[in-house]
Design a protein around this motif. Structure first.
Motif, PDB file in Angstrom:
ATOM      1  N   PRO A   4      96.825  26.044 -35.679  1.00 26.25           N
ATOM      2  CA  PRO A   4      96.865  27.041 -35.115  1.00 26.25           C
ATOM      3  C   PRO A   4      97.168  27.768 -35.986  1.00 26.25           C
ATOM      4  N   GLU A   5      98.086  27.470 -36.889  1.00 26.36           N
ATOM      5  CA  GLU A   5      98.554  28.260 -37.904  1.00 26.36           C
ATOM      6  C   GLU A   5      97.541  28.789 -39.259  1.00 26.36           C
ATOM      7  N   ASN A   7      94.228  29.039 -38.247  1.00 28.68           N
ATOM      8  CA  ASN A   7      92.870  30.323 -37.740  1.00 28.68           C
ATOM      9  C   ASN A   7      93.610  31.536 -37.298  1.00 28.68           C
ATOM     10  N   LYS A   8      95.602  31.874 -36.970  1.00 30.94           N
ATOM     11  CA  LYS A   8      95.880  33.005 -37.148  1.00 30.94           C
ATOM     12  C   LYS A   8      96.205  33.739 -38.773  1.00 30.94           C
ATOM     13  N   ARG A   9      96.210  33.219 -39.179  1.00 34.66           N
ATOM     14  CA  ARG A   9      96.015  33.234 -40.605  1.00 34.66           C
ATOM     15  C   ARG A   9      95.193  34.076 -41.602  1.00 34.66           C
ATOM     16  N   ARG A  12      94.954  37.835 -38.758  1.00 37.62           N
ATOM     17  CA  ARG A  12      95.768  38.869 -39.448  1.00 37.62           C
ATOM     18  C   ARG A  12      95.043  39.158 -41.204  1.00 37.62           C
ATOM     19  N   ARG A  70     102.730  40.903 -32.012  1.00 32.53           N
ATOM     20  CA  ARG A  70     101.944  39.265 -31.786  1.00 32.53           C
ATOM     21  C   ARG A  70     100.649  39.132 -32.409  1.00 32.53           C
ATOM     22  N   MET A  71     100.648  37.561 -31.709  1.00 33.07           N
ATOM     23  CA  MET A  71      99.322  36.570 -32.373  1.00 33.07           C
ATOM     24  C   MET A  71      99.962  34.697 -31.540  1.00 33.07           C
ATOM     25  N   CYS A  73      97.548  31.635 -30.917  1.00 33.33           N
ATOM     26  CA  CYS A  73      96.817  30.491 -31.047  1.00 33.33           C
ATOM     27  C   CYS A  73      96.450  29.363 -30.131  1.00 33.33           C
ATOM     28  N   VAL A  78      92.284  33.224 -31.850  1.00 36.83           N
ATOM     29  CA  VAL A  78      93.741  33.796 -31.692  1.00 36.83           C
ATOM     30  C   VAL A  78      93.300  34.872 -30.499  1.00 36.83           C
ATOM     31  N   VAL A  80      95.701  38.368 -30.341  1.00 37.91           N
ATOM     32  CA  VAL A  80      96.205  39.619 -30.913  1.00 37.91           C
ATOM     33  C   VAL A  80      96.491  40.323 -29.810  1.00 37.91           C
TER      34      VAL A  80
END
Length: 127
Positions: A4-5, A7-9, A12, A70-71, A73, A78, A80
């Motif tokens: 998840p981290e 994917n968020k990266r 972003r 905020r995000m 996942c 993801v 946003v």
């Protein structure tokens, strides 16, 4: 599958590159898959249609800025929540985007865009 981290990266970085730096080709090449399924009814389907749409959008709105609030996942999706403005005088819109990733690349997109009204019925913000 990416974490998840991660994917968020990726999402972003894509949003920062394309929507804030207006580096459309660089962002698409780095973060989007060979296929891109679009669900926004105002943007045609596919990678090239996205490029053309946003080259025109940013040419007309060179101060456009996408402020991520905020995000979230879940798996390879993801979400946003952001404030998107076209210039410093624009109240902008509250935006909820959902991106689906495959193999570390964005391959599908949905969004809901709500213009921020001049007056609202409470003292809360939309963010």
């Amino acid at each position: 599958m990416s974490t998840p981290e991660e994917n968020k990266r990726i999402v972003r970085a894509f949003l920062e590159t394309v929507f804030n730096q207006h580096e459309i080709d660089e962002g698409m090449d780095a973060y989007v898959g060979e296929t891109y399924t679009q669900h926004n009814p105002n943007v045609a389907d596919g990678v090239e249609a996205f490029r053309e749409n946003f080259k025109e959008t940013f040419a007309e709105n060179p101060e456009s800025y996408f402020d991520i609030k905020r995000m979230f996942c879940e798996g390879n999706h993801v979400t946003v929540h952001a404030h998107w403005t076209q210039n410093k005088d624009d109240r902008g819109s509250a935006v909820m985007d959902i991106f689906r990733l495959e193999d570390g690349r964005i391959v599908e997109h949905w969004d809901v865009i709500q213009p921020i009204p001049e007056h609202i019925a409470h003292d809360n913000t939309m963010f």
